[in-house]
Structure formats: structure tokens, C-alpha cells
Design a protein around this motif. Structure first.
Motif, PDB file in Angstrom:
ATOM      1  N   VAL A 139    -148.942  58.379  74.331  1.00  0.00           N
ATOM      2  CA  VAL A 139    -150.000  59.395  74.242  1.00  0.00           C
ATOM      3  C   VAL A 139    -149.485  60.701  74.814  1.00  0.00           C
ATOM      4  N   ARG A 140    -148.339  60.583  75.812  1.00  0.00           N
ATOM      5  CA  ARG A 140    -148.162  61.949  76.820  1.00  0.00           C
ATOM      6  C   ARG A 140    -146.723  62.124  76.453  1.00  0.00           C
ATOM      7  N   GLY A 141    -145.871  60.969  75.875  1.00  0.00           N
ATOM      8  CA  GLY A 141    -144.506  61.429  75.531  1.00  0.00           C
ATOM      9  C   GLY A 141    -143.625  61.571  77.092  1.00  0.00           C
ATOM     10  N   LEU A 142    -144.314  60.681  78.063  1.00  0.00           N
ATOM     11  CA  LEU A 142    -143.605  60.699  79.284  1.00  0.00           C
ATOM     12  C   LEU A 142    -144.165  59.477  80.066  1.00  0.00           C
ATOM     13  N   LEU A 143    -143.554  59.342  81.277  1.00  0.00           N
ATOM     14  CA  LEU A 143    -143.887  58.227  82.292  1.00  0.00           C
ATOM     15  C   LEU A 143    -144.182  58.753  83.528  1.00  0.00           C
ATOM     16  N   ASP A 144    -145.361  58.640  84.313  1.00  0.00           N
ATOM     17  CA  ASP A 144    -145.430  58.792  85.644  1.00  0.00           C
ATOM     18  C   ASP A 144    -144.508  57.847  86.463  1.00  0.00           C
ATOM     19  N   PRO A 145    -143.757  58.050  87.235  1.00  0.00           N
ATOM     20  CA  PRO A 145    -142.825  57.184  87.955  1.00  0.00           C
ATOM     21  C   PRO A 145    -143.558  55.874  88.481  1.00  0.00           C
ATOM     22  N   VAL A 146    -144.651  56.047  88.935  1.00  0.00           N
ATOM     23  CA  VAL A 146    -145.299  54.782  89.432  1.00  0.00           C
ATOM     24  C   VAL A 146    -145.877  53.935  88.442  1.00  0.00           C
ATOM     25  N   MET A 147    -146.169  54.562  86.974  1.00  0.00           N
ATOM     26  CA  MET A 147    -146.600  53.788  85.959  1.00  0.00           C
ATOM     27  C   MET A 147    -145.289  52.932  85.200  1.00  0.00           C
ATOM     28  N   ARG A 148    -144.300  53.853  85.412  1.00  0.00           N
ATOM     29  CA  ARG A 148    -142.923  53.161  84.921  1.00  0.00           C
ATOM     30  C   ARG A 148    -142.353  51.884  85.629  1.00  0.00           C
ATOM     31  N   ARG A 149    -142.821  52.129  86.859  1.00  0.00           N
ATOM     32  CA  ARG A 149    -142.198  51.215  87.792  1.00  0.00           C
ATOM     33  C   ARG A 149    -143.102  49.730  87.595  1.00  0.00           C
ATOM     34  N   ALA A 150    -144.216  50.063  87.531  1.00  0.00           N
ATOM     35  CA  ALA A 150    -145.295  48.938  87.248  1.00  0.00           C
ATOM     36  C   ALA A 150    -145.297  48.217  86.067  1.00  0.00           C
ATOM     37  N   GLY A 151    -144.666  48.948  84.784  1.00  0.00           N
ATOM     38  CA  GLY A 151    -144.392  48.096  83.633  1.00  0.00           C
ATOM     39  C   GLY A 151    -143.080  47.649  84.019  1.00  0.00           C
ATOM     40  N   ILE A 180    -137.356  52.471  79.240  1.00  0.00           N
ATOM     41  CA  ILE A 180    -136.104  53.037  80.080  1.00  0.00           C
ATOM     42  C   ILE A 180    -135.847  54.650  79.319  1.00  0.00           C
ATOM     43  N   ALA A 181    -136.108  54.795  78.004  1.00  0.00           N
ATOM     44  CA  ALA A 181    -135.890  55.723  77.400  1.00  0.00           C
ATOM     45  C   ALA A 181    -136.751  56.701  77.658  1.00  0.00           C
ATOM     46  N   ALA A 182    -138.097  56.566  78.243  1.00  0.00           N
ATOM     47  CA  ALA A 182    -139.188  57.387  78.427  1.00  0.00           C
ATOM     48  C   ALA A 182    -138.541  58.511  79.384  1.00  0.00           C
ATOM     49  N   PRO A 183    -139.045  59.723  79.136  1.00  0.00           N
ATOM     50  CA  PRO A 183    -138.917  60.687  80.062  1.00  0.00           C
ATOM     51  C   PRO A 183    -139.870  60.608  81.274  1.00  0.00           C
ATOM     52  N   VAL A 184    -139.290  60.567  82.384  1.00  0.00           N
ATOM     53  CA  VAL A 184    -140.064  60.405  83.585  1.00  0.00           C
ATOM     54  C   VAL A 184    -140.554  61.622  84.598  1.00  0.00           C
TER      55      VAL A 184
END
Length: 225
Positions: free
Chosen positions: A142-154, A193-197
Motif C-alpha cells: 500500500v505504501r511502498g515502505l515498512l515501518d521498522p516495527v512492522m518489518r520486525r514483526a513480519g 528485506i527489499a522493502a525500504p524502511v
């Protein structure tokens, strides 16, 4: 380490508006054309298939979560608020046997949980794992990015899924879908891993990395664990 959703919010001055890439509200499947270009560049074709149960949005939990993520953004949820909303929604699922702190990112929690539940671990954790994975992939879509907390949860949800698959290998060695399940988990890992944070150099517009080398992982906020 406390729960992921209690981490301090991450701030950024990168965006001046909320750019949303949303699927057809009439119920069409996800598509590259309705996904952020950064996501479409790295997502494999099966990520758009709601009939592939080993893809992020192809199971009931993942499909529902993607719809929720899009609705939450339309309702005004911001990138750093999404993890708290996602984790709060999991409490309404009332999944039997999910211990407090399973999604905290603490490896001792998951190890103890699998030791306690053993053969029925995969059954109890299946739906929440798929929901967390879909939320992380969905934010990127949806946003083309990841919040760091969301990335870690995933990424932690993927560790839980790998534990379930390892447990299943021992108890159900002849399961015909093992290879597809593992391939699906690996595809998610590569995309996350490829998602901008948020806050990283890549979030400010630098090109996405083409591999998973040490330098690229550092730029994205650390290794996938």
C-alpha cells in the motif's frame, strides 16, 4: 524486550502526504497496477493470487488482513500506528493457546512456546502468523515502505512459521506441500528485506538493492532473523 507495539514511535520527515495504493473495492484480486511501484518491482506473481494459500494474501487470514490494512489507511492510520492496530486486532481473533508475548520478537518466547505445545503448535499459531505476515507485506504493498516495527514483526512471524514447518517435517514427513510452503516463506522474507524502511537511506529514494548482501541488509535496518 517488550512487545513490538510498545516500542517508541518512529518519526520521519520524508513524506508530506499519504500516498496510498489500493486494490479495486469491488473485490478484484490484488494486481501490480494497484500496488506501489516499489512493491511491484520485487513481488513475485503469486503475491497477487488470492487462490494460493502459501502466498501472503492467498489464505483467509492474509486476505482479511490485507483488506483491513487498506481500510485502516483509508480511515487515517499512519505508518507508525499500523503495528499497534494490527496487534490489537489479533486479540479479537481469540486464538487458543497463543501465549502473551509470542509476537514480542524474543526468541526465548517462541522456543518455549514450541517446546510446550509440540505437535499442535502449527495448528494454534497458523492464523495469527499468516495475519502478521500479510500485515507487513500489505504495508509495503500500500505504501511502498515498512515501518521498522512492522518489518520486525513480519520477520519474526516468518521465524514462527519456520518453526511450524520444522515441527511438521518431524511429525508429518510425507506432507505433499512442504516445498511450496517453504518456498512461500522464503519469497516473503526476500520481499520484506527489499522493502525500504522508514528512516533508512532507501526510504529517501535511493534504488532498491538487487541482492541480500551484508551492505544492503545494513542499509535496510539489520539482518533478517
Amino acid at each position: 524486550m517488550g512487545p513490538l507495539w510498545d516500542d517508541p514511535p518512529v518519526t520521519t520527515t520524508w513524506r508530506s502526504g499519504l500516498e496510498l495504493w489500493l486494490d479495486d473495492p469491488e473485490g478484484e484480486d490484488p494486481a501490480p497496477e494497484t500496488s506501489h511501484p516499489a512493491f511491484a518491482k520485487v513481488a513475485p506473481p503469486e503475491f497477487y493470487d488470492k487462490g494460493d494459500e502459501f502466498a501472503p494474501f492467498g489464505n483467509d487470514s492474509g486476505s482479511d488482513m490485507l483488506g483491513n490494512v487498506q481500510d485502516w489507511y483509508l480511515d487515517g492510520v499512519t505508518d507508525d500506528e499500523l503495528p499497534r492496530i494490527v496487534m490489537g486486532s489479533l486479540g479479537d481473533w481469540d486464538t487458543e493457546g497463543i501465549t502473551d508475548g509470542l509476537w514480542s520478537g524474543d526468541s526465548d518466547v517462541i522456543d518455549d512456546w514450541f517446546a510446550a505445545w509440540g505437535s499442535i503448535a502449527a495448528h494454534h499459531v497458523y492464523h495469527e502468523t499468516n495475519g502478521v505476515i500479510a500485515a507487513a507485506v500489505g504495508q509495503f504493498k500500500v505504501r511502498g515502505l515498512l515501518d521498522p516495527v512492522m518489518r520486525r514483526a513480519g520477520l519474526f512471524a516468518l521465524a514462527v512459521k519456520r518453526g511450524s514447518l520444522d515441527d511438521g517435517d518431524l511429525r508429518y514427513p510425507n506432507w505433499e506441500h512442504t516445498a511450496r510452503a517453504r518456498a512461500g516463506a522464503e519469497a516473503v522474507r526476500r520481499v520484506l528485506i527489499a522493502a525500504p524502511v522508514v528512516g533508512s537511506p532507501l526510504h529517501r529514494g535511493e534504488p532498491l538493492p538487487t541482492g541480500l548482501d551484508r551492505k544492503a541488509l545494513d542499509a535496510l535496518g539489520g539482518p533478517a532473523t
